[in-house]
Each structure stands twice: as C-alpha cells, then as structure tokens.
Design a protein around this motif. Structure first.
Motif, PDB file in Angstrom:
ATOM      1  N   ALA A 141       0.893  -1.233  -0.062  1.00  0.00           N
ATOM      2  CA  ALA A 141      -0.052  -0.001   0.079  1.00  0.00           C
ATOM      3  C   ALA A 141       0.998   1.307  -0.546  1.00  0.00           C
ATOM      4  O   ALA A 141       0.277   2.170  -1.039  1.00  0.00           O
ATOM      5  N   LEU A 142       1.907   1.414   0.495  1.00  0.00           N
ATOM      6  CA  LEU A 142       2.892   1.919   0.473  1.00  0.00           C
ATOM      7  C   LEU A 142       4.120   2.333  -0.996  1.00  0.00           C
ATOM      8  O   LEU A 142       4.830   2.945  -0.716  1.00  0.00           O
ATOM      9  N   VAL A 143       4.010   1.270  -1.268  1.00  0.00           N
ATOM     10  CA  VAL A 143       4.961   0.888  -2.690  1.00  0.00           C
ATOM     11  C   VAL A 143       3.949   1.367  -4.403  1.00  0.00           C
ATOM     12  O   VAL A 143       4.480   2.469  -4.512  1.00  0.00           O
ATOM     13  N   LEU A 144       3.095   0.643  -4.180  1.00  0.00           N
ATOM     14  CA  LEU A 144       2.769   0.112  -5.708  1.00  0.00           C
ATOM     15  C   LEU A 144       2.012   1.572  -5.809  1.00  0.00           C
ATOM     16  O   LEU A 144       1.753   2.025  -6.961  1.00  0.00           O
ATOM     17  N   PRO A 145       0.964   2.559  -5.070  1.00  0.00           N
ATOM     18  CA  PRO A 145       0.241   3.683  -5.564  1.00  0.00           C
ATOM     19  C   PRO A 145       1.451   4.626  -6.302  1.00  0.00           C
ATOM     20  O   PRO A 145       1.053   5.581  -6.920  1.00  0.00           O
ATOM     21  N   GLY A 146       2.383   4.828  -6.229  1.00  0.00           N
ATOM     22  CA  GLY A 146       3.536   5.596  -6.132  1.00  0.00           C
ATOM     23  C   GLY A 146       4.324   5.431  -6.878  1.00  0.00           C
ATOM     24  O   GLY A 146       5.803   5.663  -6.904  1.00  0.00           O
ATOM     25  N   MET A 147       4.264   4.685  -7.733  1.00  0.00           N
ATOM     26  CA  MET A 147       5.504   3.870  -8.495  1.00  0.00           C
ATOM     27  C   MET A 147       5.793   4.144  -9.047  1.00  0.00           C
ATOM     28  O   MET A 147       6.915   4.254  -9.634  1.00  0.00           O
ATOM     29  N   ILE A 148       5.378   5.322 -10.212  1.00  0.00           N
ATOM     30  CA  ILE A 148       6.069   5.877 -11.173  1.00  0.00           C
ATOM     31  C   ILE A 148       5.191   7.466 -10.961  1.00  0.00           C
ATOM     32  O   ILE A 148       4.327   7.705 -11.511  1.00  0.00           O
ATOM     33  N   ASN A 149       6.616   8.280 -10.785  1.00  0.00           N
ATOM     34  CA  ASN A 149       6.426   9.536 -10.598  1.00  0.00           C
ATOM     35  C   ASN A 149       6.186  10.150 -11.950  1.00  0.00           C
ATOM     36  O   ASN A 149       7.084  10.436 -12.978  1.00  0.00           O
ATOM     37  N   ALA A 150       5.091  11.380 -12.862  1.00  0.00           N
ATOM     38  CA  ALA A 150       5.322  11.588 -14.529  1.00  0.00           C
ATOM     39  C   ALA A 150       6.237  12.155 -14.751  1.00  0.00           C
ATOM     40  O   ALA A 150       6.638  12.127 -15.730  1.00  0.00           O
ATOM     41  N   PHE A 151       6.619  13.129 -13.576  1.00  0.00           N
ATOM     42  CA  PHE A 151       7.837  14.574 -14.399  1.00  0.00           C
ATOM     43  C   PHE A 151       8.939  13.699 -13.766  1.00  0.00           C
ATOM     44  O   PHE A 151       9.238  13.772 -15.228  1.00  0.00           O
ATOM     45  N   TYR A 152       8.927  12.913 -13.159  1.00  0.00           N
ATOM     46  CA  TYR A 152      10.391  11.850 -13.503  1.00  0.00           C
ATOM     47  C   TYR A 152      10.513  11.341 -14.462  1.00  0.00           C
ATOM     48  O   TYR A 152      11.716  10.964 -14.670  1.00  0.00           O
ATOM     49  N   LEU A 153       9.274  10.513 -15.012  1.00  0.00           N
ATOM     50  CA  LEU A 153       9.367   9.790 -16.288  1.00  0.00           C
ATOM     51  C   LEU A 153       9.631  10.649 -16.865  1.00  0.00           C
ATOM     52  O   LEU A 153      10.359   9.978 -18.418  1.00  0.00           O
ATOM     53  N   ILE A 154      10.047  12.064 -17.157  1.00  0.00           N
ATOM     54  CA  ILE A 154       9.592  12.887 -18.586  1.00  0.00           C
ATOM     55  C   ILE A 154      10.861  13.131 -18.429  1.00  0.00           C
ATOM     56  O   ILE A 154      11.909  13.681 -19.406  1.00  0.00           O
ATOM     57  N   ILE A 155      11.981  13.406 -18.091  1.00  0.00           N
ATOM     58  CA  ILE A 155      12.964  13.488 -17.279  1.00  0.00           C
ATOM     59  C   ILE A 155      13.980  12.578 -18.032  1.00  0.00           C
ATOM     60  O   ILE A 155      15.163  12.991 -18.841  1.00  0.00           O
TER      61      ILE A 155
END
Length: 290
Positions: A141-155
C-alpha cells in the motif's frame, strides 16, 4: 587588468552569496540540533538559538532506548530501498520505449502521462481502490500507488532521447536486442540522471506519511515520519485539552521532539554526499536535450 579585478570581485561576491545562502539553509537544522541538546528550562525560556544551552543528552538517551523508534527506522529503510528499486525499474521500462519514434501509440501514451500530472481521481477513489485490492496494512500500500512519477519519467525520457542514435544502431548491427542496448549502453551512460531520480524517489518516500496514515493501522508497520507525526499531534491534543480544562496526558518535551526529528533526519542526510556528484549534472542533462 581591470577585467581580471572585476572578475575576482564577481567571484568573491558569488562566493559570499552562496556561503550566506548555505548558512541560512543550515540555520533550521542547527536550531533543531541545539534544541535537542538543551534543557527544557532553556527551551521554554526561549534561550536556545543555534547553540545548545544547558547541555543535556537526556532526550537522545530516551529516544535511543525506544525500541519502537528503531523498528520504525529499520522498516522505513527497507521500505525506501524497495520503493526506490521498484520505482526506478518501472520508470526505466516506461521511459525507454517512449524514446522510440516507431512505437505505435507513442503520442497517446505521452499525453496520458501528461494528463496524470494535472488531474487525478482524488484521495477517496484511491483509498477505495487500495482497500478493494486488500492492500491495507501491507507494505504494498506504500509502494504500488506511487510506483511511477510522471515528472521523473519525462526527465528520464528526455535524457534517453539525448543519447546519440548511432550508438544504438552500431549495437544493433552487432546483434544486440533492445534489452541488451538498454542494459549495456543506455543505462551506463545514464548514471547521473538515474542517481538523481533515485535520490528524489528515496527522499519522497522517506518524508511521506499521509499514505501510511490512511492505509496502515498496524504499529509495527509505521514509517518513521508517521511516528514523528504522532508525537506532534499528541502534544497538540494535550495542549488543546489543557486549554479546555480537561485532563490531559503529560506533554512531550520539546527536546524530545527535536531529538526524534534529528533521529529521523540524519539517515537520509547521510545519503546526499554519496550522490552529490551526480545531482547537478543529472538534473541539467535530464532537463535540457542536447
């Protein structure tokens, strides 16, 4: 001669500004450390600034004897390591294919990712989703919901796009697959941005407590930041109850709270020196293509 003197004056001015800014950034940490090492009488009389008054290590002795604080610390360290590894793997696996112009639906996927940066389902739908998947009171519950950050992905995608295509073409002529190119060429050239994003993911998870507040009720799975949150809230509730004339528990000393915060802050601060050399170059290269 005039040019060299003016250049030296500019360098001295820049150094003075950087030094002053660094000192201002250190003042809150120095004040917190001083509070944690001062007596309660000195703290209540507002004598403590950036130097401890009436030196006392009682707060640290109490914190270090608290087994629950160490349990939360070790759990948080394991959580941060797991979260960072999974997030980086998922971010890499999402960013690398998006650099390929031949990918079908590439623009659609990019627009979908950008959409999530501005709009979300909200807290209640997210909680209902986590609950329906039976992830409450689990580390997932503390890992899966925040697994990818869109901003970091674009960087990361921008950095991957800046790698010359000739390197990939030569590797492909030697028989490398897409996975081989990613592992043998792209990732070794991307260490600065990978280290930077790993640090961002780790710090974000280390400082996070709201999701644990919603999803976790088992005290053995409390992250360290949630423990600090409970310390502050319990103290505020005691003050409010005392104001209303109700019986309240003994408030937690300010030195104890400061020592707990330092206990939770020092481990993540120790990570910065190891990744500092990658930090600036990773952000600049990931943000500017060329």
């Amino acid at each position: 001669m005039k040019t060299s003197v003016s250049d030296r004056l500019i360098d001295i001015l820049i150094l003075a500004v950087v030094t002053a800014a660094s000192f201002l950034c250190l003042v809150p940490i120095l004040h917190l450390a001083s509070v944690s090492l001062s007596s309660n009488d000195a703290i209540l009389s507002n004598q403590v600034t950036v130097v401890p008054v009436e030196w006392s290590t009682l707060a640290y002795e109490t914190v270090l004897k608290d087994v629950k604080m160490f349990n939360s610390l070790f759990f948080t360290i394991g959580l941060v390591v797991l979260f960072t590894l999974i997030c980086m793997v998922m971010t890499i696996c999402a960013a690398y294919p998006l650099t390929k112009k031949k990918l079908r639906g590439r623009d659609f996927f990019l627009l979908t990712i950008l959409f999530t940066m501005f709009f979300s389902g909200g807290l209640i739908p997210e909680y209902l989703l986590v609950k329906s998947l039976k992830l409450t009171n689990t580390i997932w519950a503390l890992v899966l919901p925040g697994m990818i950050n869109a901003f970091y992905l674009i960087i990361l995608k921008s950095f991957f796009s800046s790698i010359p295509e000739e390197l990939e073409e030569s590797a492909r002529m030697d028989g490398c697959s897409h996975f081989g190119i990613l592992v043998r060429i792209v990732l070794p050239l991307s260490l600065p941005v990978l280290a930077t994003l790993s640090l961002f993911y780790a710090v974000g998870r280390w400082n996070g407590f709201m999701d644990a507040l919603f999803y976790i009720t088992d005290q053995n799975m409390y992250p360290i930041q949630l423990k600090l949150y409970q310390l502050v809230i319990s103290n505020q509730m005691s003050d409010a109850m005392a104001t209303e004339g109700m019986s309240a528990t003994v408030p937690i000393p300010e030195s104890m709270k400061a020592a707990s915060i330092m206990f939770a802050t020092i481990p993540i601060l120790l990570v910065y020196p190891w990744l500092q050399r990658y930090f600036i170059s990773g952000m600049m290269i990931g943000a500017v293509k060329g």
